[in-house]
Write an enzyme that holds these catalytic residues in place. Structure first.
Site, short mmCIF file in Angstrom:
data_model
loop_
_atom_site.label_atom_id
_atom_site.label_comp_id
_atom_site.label_asym_id
_atom_site.label_seq_id
_atom_site.Cartn_x
_atom_site.Cartn_y
_atom_site.Cartn_z
N GLU A 172 -1.51 -8.54 0.55
CA GLU A 172 -1.85 -9.71 1.35
C GLU A 172 -3.22 -10.29 1.03
OE1 GLU A 172 -1.25 -8.25 5.31
OE2 GLU A 172 0.91 -8.66 5.27
N GLU A 211 4.42 13.61 -2.09
CA GLU A 211 3.11 13.72 -1.46
C GLU A 211 2.49 15.11 -1.62
OE1 GLU A 211 3.27 14.84 3.11
OE2 GLU A 211 4.33 12.97 2.74
#
Length: 268
Positions: A78, A109
């Site tokens: 963004e 992860e």
């Protein structure tokens, strides 16, 4: 015990009507801004470090897994349309690769060495900033990435939702937003995710204001990528210059951005 994993105060969720479920969630969500407020000094230190690195030609990287990683990708994506910065200036990296944005990658992860490999694919170096995102504060992918980055001279920060975590210990500028037990026990996509989103909003918004990407209160460098944003740009010029819509539209079409149009008239 990590407070994000502590038992929910609600022990009978499946028996509650919709109105009570929503009221309970809303009551707990109202505690999140208070937790963020307590972390403002830490967020401020991370902003200052980020501004300094970006002013010197560096970039901002995020690494994370699950909800935390996805939030980093969203925030990074963004920045160009909002502030008109190059697409590679803020980079979100997800454990398991871009495919993990939509579907979890098992075990990604838990790999403590992969984050630095992923960062090296982007040429991360000592000019840059790395922010690790992990609600739990214990994600090996994030800890390993921060440790390697710090050793290589990058400025390192993090946003976690437990106190005294391994991720925070690995970062030079840790941000600990302690949000406490979740509505559903351990579901950190709820309060913890909201807290991380708020902190990320603060980090990039304050950074790019400090770097001159906002004038007054307006996004003068935003990308004019759709009709809504073109109309917003026209309104900015109308407000700033006291002109009508046709003249504002012509100026924006001629110069390509609000800042460029204002600059051409000596108003930037």
């Amino acid at each position: 015990m990590m407070t994000t994993e502590a038992p929910s105060e609600f022990t009978n969720l499946e028996t509650l009507p919709t109105a009570e479920l929503l009221a309970g969630m809303n009551r707990l969500d109202q505690t999140v801004p208070q937790a963020v407020a307590r972390a403002l000094p830490q967020i401020g230190a991370l902003v200052e470090a980020t501004v300094a690195r970006l002013q010197a030609g560096g970039r901002l990287f995020y690494i994370g897994a699950g909800t935390s990683g996805r939030l980093g990708v969203v925030d990074a994506s963004e920045c160009p349309p909002t502030f008109g910065v190059p697409a590679g200036l803020v980079v979100g990296i997800m454990a398991g690769g871009d495919g993990a944005i939509r579907q979890a990658v098992e075990g990604a992860e838990d790999n403590a060495t992969q984050a630095w490999v992923d960062l090296q694919a982007h040429g991360a170096n000592a000019k840059d900033v790395l922010v690790g995102l992990a609600a739990s504060g214990r994600t090996p992918y994030v800890i390993g990435g921060l440790e390697a980055a710090r050793a290589a001279g990058l400025a390192t920060g993090c946003i976690v939702c437990n106190a005294g975590s391994g991720v925070a210990a690995a970062a030079e500028f840790p941000v600990e937003v302690v949000t406490g037990p979740e509505f559903i026990t351990g579901s950190t996509r709820l309060k913890a995710g909201t807290a991380q989103k708020l902190a990320l909003n603060m980090l990039t918004t304050a950074t790019f204001i400090r770097l001159g990407r906002v004038k007054g209160n307006k996004m003068v460098d935003m990308q004019l990528s759709n009709e809504k944003l073109v109309e917003r740009g026209q309104r900015m010029l109308m407000d700033e210059l006291g002109i009508g819509q046709p003249e504002a539209a012509a100026l924006l079409a001629r110069h390509g951005s609000v800042r460029a149009a204002l600059g051409a008239l000596g108003k930037a």
